[in-house]
Design an enzyme around this catalytic site. Structure first.
Site, mmCIF file in Angstrom:
data_model
loop_
_atom_site.group_PDB
_atom_site.id
_atom_site.type_symbol
_atom_site.label_atom_id
_atom_site.label_comp_id
_atom_site.label_asym_id
_atom_site.label_seq_id
_atom_site.Cartn_x
_atom_site.Cartn_y
_atom_site.Cartn_z
ATOM 1 C CE LYS A 34 -0.382 0.044 5.009
ATOM 2 N NZ LYS A 34 -1.045 -0.548 6.170
ATOM 3 C CE1 TYR A 283 13.565 31.338 0.547
ATOM 4 C CE2 TYR A 283 13.675 28.941 0.525
ATOM 5 C CZ TYR A 283 13.381 30.138 -0.112
ATOM 6 O OH TYR A 283 12.916 30.128 -1.384
#
Ligand SMILES: *Cc1c(COP(=O)(O)O)cnc(C)c1O
Length: 386
Positions: A34, A283
């Site tokens: 999955k 940043y």
């Protein structure tokens, strides 16, 4: 330019065999693929697992099941749709020979309607809720209503009965172990109801990687399945990809030491630069070079699943370049990442290993305060088999 993942056929096959060997001949294994094969590309791992003889695969939903069925062909393996289905999924479940997990009367009504006129009765697996409060029908009157429905259904049959453990990694004496014990009792009660309703499932399944690794519930599931004349089955995901959670309590891991990593996540070096002492990186200018440094710019960022928590000063992650650790410098950007290569002889021709040799999913999970499952299924990169 993007990062990519390399999937080792040999190690995936090895892990499947390790799981099957430990489970023993009396227990079938369902290989859980999955969430796009835990980030490994469900269609790639499905092909390898099918060739290696996995009898069952487990997918998230009908859409993933259709993709996997198209990759592995029609005859084998069986495909269990584990995480629920909607009414609109019913036609593709039937057309693509997928086997849904069901737990409500609505599931049965919808499937019956869609399966009308098909030649064979359509198999479904019934999930019993024994303590997850997630999927599953509650033992007692709700379960009886579903069983009565199965007993008279001309189009559906209950091929499997399953439950899911909340604390599979817990062993002896821990709180989790008492939860598991209670879940076992509940499941046994539910199976007695199933039997009393005249329903004989071919499969009874419970347990994941940690259940197999911890081991104490395995004799129980074997014995219960045998007493109901059914095959026992375990559903293993993480182990196939080479990992398992730490166990709680003092059980020793029976499976984890035998597993090999399957995925190597790599990217290209987009640029190299020298910076002077006092220069800031990234940043927020969270990093200031304490001395002259050489930096490598990598083609990966949090959009690809290299999580921002691994930034320097937070999780302090690293990658591996030319066999050496290069630590993350500054904040991780959306598609870019800067690492320190001051001490490494590196060229633009080198690749950087983001996960694989020298850096594990457990390392990433530690940097980010999460579990390896979330790291692996968060990777967004093109896969290829090696
Ligand atoms: C995901 C899942 C598994 C597999 O769990 P692992 O810990 O990866 O082995 C098994 N059963 C159910 C119901 C699941 O949702």
């Amino acid at each position: 330019m993007k990062s990519w993942i390399e999937i080792s056929r040999a190690n995936l096959g090895h892990n499947l065999r390790a799981v099957q060997t430990l489970a023993g001949p009396a227990v079938e294994t369902l290989a859980v693929i999955k969430a796009d094969g835990y980030g490994h590309d469900a269609t790639l791992v499905a092909q390898v697992l099918a060739e290696a003889g996995a009898p069952w695969l487990g997918v998230t939903d009908a859409e993933e099941g259709v993709r996997v069925r198209s990759a592995v062909g029609w005859s084998k393996p069986r495909i269990l749709v584990m995480c629920g289905s909607e009414p609109a999924d019913a036609p593709s479940l039937i057309e693509y020979k997928l086997t849904p997990v069901v737990w409500t009367l609505e599931h049965l009504h919808t499937l019956e309607h869609a399966a009308q006129g098909t030649a064979e009765r359509f198999a479904v697996h019934l999930e019993i809720d024994t303590g997850m409060s997630r999927q599953g029908v509650t033992p007692g009157p709700d379960l009886d209503a579903m069983l009565r429905h199965f007993a008279s259904s001309p189009t559906l049959f209950c091929e499997g009965v399953m439950t899911h453990l909340a604390c599979a990694e817990a062993s002896d004496g821990t709180r989790g172990a008492s939860v598991t014990e209670r879940q076992g009792d509940q499941f046994h009660q539910a199976l007695k109801q199933v039997k009393a309703a005249g329903i004989k499932p071919a499969y009874i399944h419970m347990g994941n990687t940690s259940a197999l690794d911890e081991g104490s519930t395995m004799p129980w599931i074997r014995a219960v399945a045998a007493s109901f004349g059914a095959h026992a089955m375990v559903r293993t995901g993480l182990a196939l990809y080479g990992d398992a959670l730490p166990l709680e309590g003092n059980a020793s891991a029976a499976l984890h030491p035998h597993l090999k990593p399957v995925l190597t996540w790599k990217t290209r070096i987009l640029g190299l630069r020298e910076i002077a002492a006092g220069t800031t990186v990234g940043y927020g200018a969270t990093f200031t070079a304490p001395h002259p440094m050489r930096l490598a710019l990598l083609a990966v960022g949090y959009a690809d699943g290299f999580r921002r928590e691994a930034s320097s000063g937070v999780g302090n992650g690293w990658v591996v370049i030319a066999g050496q650790r290069a630590v993350v410098v500054g904040r991780i950007s959306m598609n870019l990442l800067v690492v320190d290569v001051t001490h490494i002889a590196v060229t633009l021709q080198d690749d950087a290993t983001l996960l694989g040799e020298g850096v594990s999913a457990d390392d990433h999970a530690r940097w980010c305060g999460t579990i390896p499952y979330e790291i692996l299924c968060g990777i967004r990169a093109q896969g290829r088999l090696i």
